[in-house]
Design a protein around this motif. Structure first.
Motif, short mmCIF file in Angstrom:
data_model
loop_
_atom_site.label_atom_id
_atom_site.label_comp_id
_atom_site.label_asym_id
_atom_site.label_seq_id
_atom_site.Cartn_x
_atom_site.Cartn_y
_atom_site.Cartn_z
N CYS A 44 -56.41 -76.36 -47.20
CA CYS A 44 -57.40 -75.28 -47.09
C CYS A 44 -57.98 -74.91 -48.45
O CYS A 44 -59.15 -74.53 -48.55
CB CYS A 44 -56.78 -74.06 -46.42
SG CYS A 44 -56.47 -74.32 -44.66
N VAL A 45 -57.17 -75.04 -49.51
CA VAL A 45 -57.67 -74.77 -50.85
C VAL A 45 -58.77 -75.77 -51.21
O VAL A 45 -59.78 -75.41 -51.82
CB VAL A 45 -56.51 -74.83 -51.88
CG1 VAL A 45 -57.02 -74.85 -53.30
CG2 VAL A 45 -55.57 -73.66 -51.67
N VAL A 46 -58.59 -77.00 -50.82
CA VAL A 46 -59.60 -78.03 -51.10
C VAL A 46 -60.85 -77.80 -50.24
O VAL A 46 -61.97 -78.02 -50.70
CB VAL A 46 -59.01 -79.43 -50.85
CG1 VAL A 46 -60.05 -80.51 -50.99
CG2 VAL A 46 -57.84 -79.68 -51.80
N LEU A 47 -60.66 -77.34 -49.03
CA LEU A 47 -61.79 -77.15 -48.11
C LEU A 47 -62.58 -75.88 -48.38
O LEU A 47 -63.75 -75.78 -47.98
CB LEU A 47 -61.30 -77.13 -46.67
CG LEU A 47 -60.70 -78.42 -46.15
CD1 LEU A 47 -60.09 -78.21 -44.77
CD2 LEU A 47 -61.74 -79.51 -46.12
N ALA A 48 -62.00 -74.91 -49.05
CA ALA A 48 -62.66 -73.61 -49.25
C ALA A 48 -64.00 -73.73 -49.97
O ALA A 48 -64.99 -73.11 -49.54
CB ALA A 48 -61.72 -72.66 -49.98
N PRO A 49 -64.10 -74.48 -51.07
CA PRO A 49 -65.43 -74.58 -51.71
C PRO A 49 -66.47 -75.27 -50.83
O PRO A 49 -67.66 -74.91 -50.87
CB PRO A 49 -65.16 -75.42 -52.97
CG PRO A 49 -63.71 -75.38 -53.18
CD PRO A 49 -63.08 -75.15 -51.85
N ILE A 50 -66.05 -76.22 -50.03
CA ILE A 50 -66.98 -76.90 -49.13
C ILE A 50 -67.48 -75.92 -48.08
O ILE A 50 -68.67 -75.85 -47.77
CB ILE A 50 -66.32 -78.12 -48.48
CG1 ILE A 50 -65.91 -79.13 -49.57
CG2 ILE A 50 -67.25 -78.78 -47.47
CD1 ILE A 50 -65.00 -80.22 -49.07
N ALA A 51 -66.55 -75.14 -47.54
CA ALA A 51 -66.93 -74.14 -46.54
C ALA A 51 -67.84 -73.08 -47.16
O ALA A 51 -68.81 -72.64 -46.53
CB ALA A 51 -65.68 -73.50 -45.95
N ALA A 52 -67.55 -72.69 -48.39
CA ALA A 52 -68.40 -71.71 -49.06
C ALA A 52 -69.79 -72.28 -49.29
O ALA A 52 -70.80 -71.56 -49.21
CB ALA A 52 -67.76 -71.27 -50.37
N GLY A 53 -69.87 -73.56 -49.58
CA GLY A 53 -71.17 -74.21 -49.76
C GLY A 53 -72.01 -74.20 -48.50
O GLY A 53 -73.24 -74.21 -48.57
N CYS A 54 -71.35 -74.17 -47.36
CA CYS A 54 -72.09 -74.12 -46.09
C CYS A 54 -72.88 -72.81 -45.96
O CYS A 54 -73.90 -72.76 -45.27
CB CYS A 54 -71.13 -74.24 -44.91
SG CYS A 54 -70.39 -75.88 -44.76
N LEU A 55 -72.43 -71.77 -46.65
CA LEU A 55 -73.15 -70.50 -46.59
C LEU A 55 -74.47 -70.57 -47.35
O LEU A 55 -75.36 -69.74 -47.13
CB LEU A 55 -72.28 -69.38 -47.15
CG LEU A 55 -71.04 -69.03 -46.33
CD1 LEU A 55 -70.19 -68.01 -47.06
CD2 LEU A 55 -71.44 -68.51 -44.96
N LEU A 56 -74.61 -71.54 -48.24
CA LEU A 56 -75.84 -71.66 -49.03
C LEU A 56 -76.93 -72.46 -48.32
O LEU A 56 -78.07 -72.48 -48.77
CB LEU A 56 -75.51 -72.33 -50.38
CG LEU A 56 -74.48 -71.60 -51.25
CD1 LEU A 56 -74.17 -72.41 -52.48
CD2 LEU A 56 -74.97 -70.21 -51.61
N VAL A 57 -76.57 -73.12 -47.23
CA VAL A 57 -77.54 -73.89 -46.47
C VAL A 57 -78.52 -72.94 -45.79
O VAL A 57 -78.11 -71.95 -45.19
CB VAL A 57 -76.82 -74.77 -45.41
CG1 VAL A 57 -77.81 -75.46 -44.50
CG2 VAL A 57 -75.91 -75.77 -46.10
N PRO A 58 -79.82 -73.21 -45.91
CA PRO A 58 -80.77 -72.33 -45.23
C PRO A 58 -80.67 -72.47 -43.71
O PRO A 58 -80.45 -73.56 -43.20
CB PRO A 58 -82.14 -72.80 -45.74
CG PRO A 58 -81.91 -74.16 -46.30
CD PRO A 58 -80.47 -74.27 -46.66
N GLY A 59 -80.78 -71.36 -43.06
CA GLY A 59 -80.72 -71.38 -41.60
C GLY A 59 -80.06 -70.11 -41.08
O GLY A 59 -79.62 -69.26 -41.84
#
Length: 129
Positions: A44-59
């Motif tokens: 989950c520590v490795v996945l957290a930045p990827i998941a946070a990056g999903c918030l930057l996607v427009p939509g």
């Protein structure tokens, strides 16, 4: 047993090597009763930045949350698919022989496993008349 500090643990969670004096803790980490949960937490520590990056996607927010959920499901699934191999690699990276983590976990459960095998044999392996 000495434990890593938070910065060391984050480095360890993303695959880094800890100092030699923390090797006993690493073996404990990959052989404790909660070893699979610990592995999932590191994933989950490795996945957290990827998941946070999903918030930057427009939509729309719903799409962003669905993407985060997908990252979590797929990431945890693949992480747990290789939990044994990953834990063995972590132990080997810290100076232990390959296979020591599995052997340690199996020896801890040897009595219980033998009891379960005996109970199974008694119930399902009856001799044919």
């Amino acid at each position: 047993m000495k434990r890593p500090n938070p910065a060391q643990w984050l480095w360890y969670a993303v695959g880094g090597r800890l100092p030699a004096n923390l090797a006993p803790w690493v073996l404990h980490d990959v052989t404790a009763k909660t070893w699979a949960l610990r592995h999932a937490a590191r994933g989950c520590v490795v996945l957290a930045p990827i998941a946070a990056g999903c918030l930057l996607v427009p939509g729309p927010l719903g799409l962003k949350l669905a993407m985060i959920l997908l990252v979590a499901i797929v990431g945890v699934y693949f992480s747990l698919s290789y939990v044994d191999e990953s834990c063995e690699l972590r132990a080997a990276k810290h100076g232990y022989a390959h296979g020591i983590a599995r052997a340690t976990r199996e020896s801890r459960n040897a009595d219980r496993d033998a009891e379960e095998r005996a109970r199974y044999a008694a119930n399902f392996r009856t001799p044919n008349p």
